[in-house]
Design a protein around this motif. Structure first.
Motif, PDB file in Angstrom:
ATOM      1  N   VAL A 490     100.655  50.708  67.157  1.00 39.93           N
ATOM      2  CA  VAL A 490     102.108  50.852  67.239  1.00 39.93           C
ATOM      3  C   VAL A 490     102.685  50.756  65.833  1.00 39.93           C
ATOM      4  O   VAL A 490     102.542  49.738  65.154  1.00 39.93           O
ATOM      5  CB  VAL A 490     102.729  49.770  68.142  1.00 39.93           C
ATOM      6  CG1 VAL A 490     104.248  49.871  68.135  1.00 39.93           C
ATOM      7  CG2 VAL A 490     102.196  49.900  69.558  1.00 39.93           C
ATOM      8  N   ASP A 524     106.644  47.431  71.704  1.00 36.05           N
ATOM      9  CA  ASP A 524     107.710  47.798  70.776  1.00 36.05           C
ATOM     10  C   ASP A 524     107.435  47.306  69.362  1.00 36.05           C
ATOM     11  O   ASP A 524     108.348  47.254  68.537  1.00 36.05           O
ATOM     12  CB  ASP A 524     109.040  47.253  71.276  1.00 36.05           C
ATOM     13  CG  ASP A 524     109.505  47.945  72.560  1.00 36.05           C
ATOM     14  OD1 ASP A 524     109.088  49.093  72.791  1.00 36.05           O
ATOM     15  OD2 ASP A 524     110.267  47.323  73.330  1.00 36.05           O
ATOM     16  N   GLY A 729     111.666  50.497  73.022  1.00 34.03           N
ATOM     17  CA  GLY A 729     110.969  51.770  73.165  1.00 34.03           C
ATOM     18  C   GLY A 729     111.284  52.429  74.488  1.00 34.03           C
ATOM     19  O   GLY A 729     111.787  51.803  75.430  1.00 34.03           O
ATOM     20  N   ASP A 730     110.966  53.700  74.566  1.00 30.34           N
ATOM     21  CA  ASP A 730     111.208  54.465  75.792  1.00 30.34           C
ATOM     22  C   ASP A 730     110.016  54.438  76.730  1.00 30.34           C
ATOM     23  O   ASP A 730     110.140  54.778  77.899  1.00 30.34           O
ATOM     24  CB  ASP A 730     111.548  55.920  75.456  1.00 30.34           C
ATOM     25  CG  ASP A 730     112.864  56.022  74.699  1.00 30.34           C
ATOM     26  OD1 ASP A 730     113.752  55.198  74.961  1.00 30.34           O
ATOM     27  OD2 ASP A 730     112.970  56.906  73.831  1.00 30.34           O
TER      28      ASP A 730
END
Length: 744
Positions: A490, A524, A729-730
């Motif tokens: 990430v 995230d 985040g999505d």
């Protein structure tokens, strides 16, 4: 977003009524003592603070986070297995359910037959009113009855109910009846308002026609420290209970165990953090067995043998044994017992006997090892376990060579696993093996015992999740373990937002744990770290003692050392590092925030102790003086005052944002700690904001419904996301669960 760029609305006004006491020649001011009460003024103040939290937290952020946490409760949770003569008892929380059900199976992986379903109780079907939950259960030796503890509003004062258990091989029940009990289950007895009785203080008689238990008074009348050992017989009913012993020592707690073969009743008297003395009840009197020692000792009876686990002469514990007959005679010394398992490099956590075997759980550097031994202690083989894992519980059958254990880790959702102790086929069903007292990640051998999965949380752990154990230098030359986990793939622009969690007290060890509600934060770009601060039991009693009484400052030093090391490593920095803890861990958070406010970008402080000059005056506080010292002792007063968070808020000093949480029905730590600290910071300190969320109809953490947990997690993580500058985040996160439903 940094802590300086996140403005918040002004907090509600709090009146100051300065009370000045002279303690040991020192004038101590307390401007918010009125918040120790429970009158209408306090309730109005609490409501205003809750409204302030709602105003201060970002609604849009909460709205984006909530669905992720709602998804994370849509998965089953599984509790430990208890075996009683062919019946396998367990708790299971179904996806989306608020409360776990008690079930029984005819085989470890057999169909569930529902015994108790709190979700079907009338009180839990109503929108208003406190939730009722089943906090514990104890099956009888023959498995034909089960005692359960019921709490209302999570206050840890329990009603005890005795239920019949339908015979094995009955047809499975897919759901509970409308009264909350399964098909064929009958309520045999009800013992209302028995105080803080719990599973560890109730033991069935050998004939299964009653039990002995430790009852206390209630919190409302200030009688939680008054204790009685009672004997209940089903034939007599609750009005005919016999009181075997009254016990009013506020620092000592009795617990009971019964040998199911001989019927011998053994009673232990333990200080909260001190030694244990054992007695047996013979001819109506208590006969001393292991007394006059400061050793911490537990006893388990099995098939004519008393197995004694103790730190006497062994700071990391050893296992001794003698016959039940010799134990009954009394005046036993540790030297008279034969040594089954000597002290090893790892901490001996438990040794579970079965007819021909012992399953032994040790922890080394705060993670677990399992091994199988003969009953004389001879090592037979190790159990294959993954690296950096925790065995959270171990149980065994009295009559068969089978055992069960809970397994989890930062990268491993909780699972219930079974083990055939006679199996010599080897293999590796649980992951990379390690020797029972050796290095993590050791290669499995053909002699390793393989466990089988019975139940597990349905969650896919990301492949890029990194788990590390680091060691940081702290005061007095201590090397302190710190676990760190984050998602390597990430992308993060700059230092990672990082949450450091710890506890540091009462012999509680911080070991690898799975946190379902951490998953969005890790997805995230966040990192989670856990510090094994002194005061715990990661390295035995010396590690505990180096973080208690006059040495309590070491606990806080370890938190600070961990935070500084995380920043120094480049993982994070002081604008992206938060600290969290609850209860005694909340004390740790309060201390490090007041001692090193520059180190933290935010703090979460749950159900904390913060006024260390008055903690002994409320609820169970007096019993904790053996851990912290007594404020009425002049020497203890000096070191308690030196770190007491409430008394070390400096006027005008800039402190990081702090999110306090407490509960109106907490019967352990009084909510006044969080109230007074919040009021003082809001009035005297710069920085912040300083927020306090008080939950009604719940306590220190027991019995919370899943819906309440979602609310708590949404608020807690929204606070952290905003203060650490985390972008939501999505991507979705696969649902899952962990064994700790009380926070981050």
């Amino acid at each position: 977003m940094s802590r300086q760029s996140a403005p918040a609305p002004s907090p509600p006004e709090t009146r100051r009524e300065v009370v000045t006491e002279t303690l040991h020649g020192v004038d101590v001011e307390d401007p918010y003592r009125w918040l120790e009460g429970d009158d209408e003024d306090v309730r109005e103040w609490t409501d205003a603070q809750n409204a302030h939290v709602d105003d201060a937290l970002d609604d849009a952020l909460r709205d984006r986070l909530r669905p992720r946490f709602e998804d994370l409760v849509e998965v089953a949770d599984y509790g430990p297995i208890a075996v009683r003569e062919g019946r396998y008892f367990a708790t299971v929380r179904e996806p989306g359910a608020d409360h776990a059900r008690l079930v029984v199976r005819d085989a470890p992986d057999g169909a569930d037959r529902v015994l108790v379903d709190p979700n079907a109780w009338a009180a839990n079907r109503e929108e208003d009113g406190p939730p009722r939950s089943m906090a514990w259960y104890v099956p009888s030796h023959d498995g034909e009855r089960v005692a359960i503890g019921i709490t209302e509003g999570g206050d840890e004062n329990y009603d005890v109910r005795v239920l019949s258990v339908p015979a094995p091989n009955g047809s499975p029940s897919s759901s509970a009846e409308t009264d909350g009990y399964g098909a064929g289950v009958e309520e045999v007895a009800v013992l209302p308002e028995r105080g803080r009785v719990n599973a560890g203080s109730l033991a069935w008689a050998a004939d299964d026609e009653g039990f002995v238990y430790v009852a206390t008074g209630g919190a409302a009348d200030g009688a939680q420290m008054d204790k009685e050992i009672r004997r209940f017989r089903l034939a007599d009913g609750p009005d005919e209970e016999a009181v075997l012993l009254e016990h009013d020592d506020q620092h000592v707690w009795p617990r009971v165990t019964v040998d199911p073969d001989s019927g011998l009743l053994a009673v232990a008297f333990s200080e909260m953090v001190g030694g244990t003395e054992w007695y047996v009840r013979v001819d109506g009197d208590l006969r001393p067995v292991l007394t006059g020692t400061d050793a911490e000792t537990s006893v388990r009876f099995h098939d004519g043998t008393a197995f004694v686990t103790t730190d006497a002469g062994a700071p990391r514990r050893r296992l001794l044994a003698c016959s039940v007959e010799r134990f009954r005679e009394g005046d036993l010394s540790f030297d008279e017992c034969r040594e089954v398992l000597p002290e090893g490099e790892g901490i001996l956590r438990s040794a579970v006997p079965t007819p021909d075997r012992l399953l032994v759980h040790r922890q080394r550097d705060a993670h677990s090892r399992l091994s199988v031994h003969d009953r004389d202690g001879t090592h037979l083989r190790d159990v294959s376990l993954p690296s950096y894992c925790s065995v959270t519980w171990v149980s065994g059958s009295r009559d068969a060579p089978e055992a069960f254990f809970g397994l989890t880790g930062f990268d491993r959702p909780p699972a219930v696993r079974g083990l055939d102790l006679d199996d010599t086929s080897g293999g590796d069903a649980a992951g990379a093996a390690a020797t029972s007292d050796g290095a993590a990640g050791a290669t499995a051998t053909s002699g390793d015992a393989a466990s089988t999965e019975i139940d597990s949380v349905d969650l896919s752990v990301p492949d890029d999740l990194v788990v590390e154990q680091r060691f940081v230098d702290s005061t007095d030359g201590a090397e302190v373990p710190v676990f760190v986990c984050y998602r390597e793939d990430v992308a993060v622009d700059g230092p990672r937002p990082t949450l450091l969690y710890g506890y540091g007290g009462f012999r509680n060890s911080i070991t690898p744990s799975f946190g379902r509600f951490r998953l969005p934060f890790l997805a995230d770009g966040g990192a989670f770290a856990a510090v094994c601060a002194r005061g715990g039991y990661e390295y035995g009693e010396p590690w505990h003692e180096s973080g208690m009484l006059a040495d309590k400052q070491h606990t806080f030093d370890d938190f600070v050392a961990a935070g500084e090391a995380l920043c120094g490593s480049g993982l994070t920095d002081t604008d992206h590092l938060a600290v969290a803890g609850g209860s005694n861990g909340g004390l740790s958070v309060g201390a490090v925030v007041t001692q090193r406010p520059d180190l933290w970008a935010a703090a979460q402080c749950a159900v904390p102790l913060l006024d260390m000059l008055r903690f002994h005056r409320f609820l169970l506080g007096e019993s904790w003086t053996t851990e912290y010292g007594h404020p009425e002792d002049p020497e203890a007063f000096e070191y308690l005052r030196a770190y007491s968070p409430y008394h070390n808020v400096e006027s005008g000093e800039t402190y990081p944002p702090v999110y306090f949480t407490t509960a109106a029905s907490d019967t352990r730590v009084h909510p006044s700690h969080a109230r007074k600290m919040t009021a003082r910071l809001q009035h005297e300190a710069a920085g912040g904001p300083f927020l306090l969320r008080t939950k009604a109809e719940t306590g220190h953490g027991v019995g919370k419904p899943a819906s309440m947990i979602v609310d708590e997690q949404t608020d807690s993580w929204a606070f952290l996301y905003e203060r650490l500058g985390v972008e939501v985040g999505d991507g979705g996160v696969a649902s899952g669960a962990d064994g700790d439903r009380d926070g981050v």
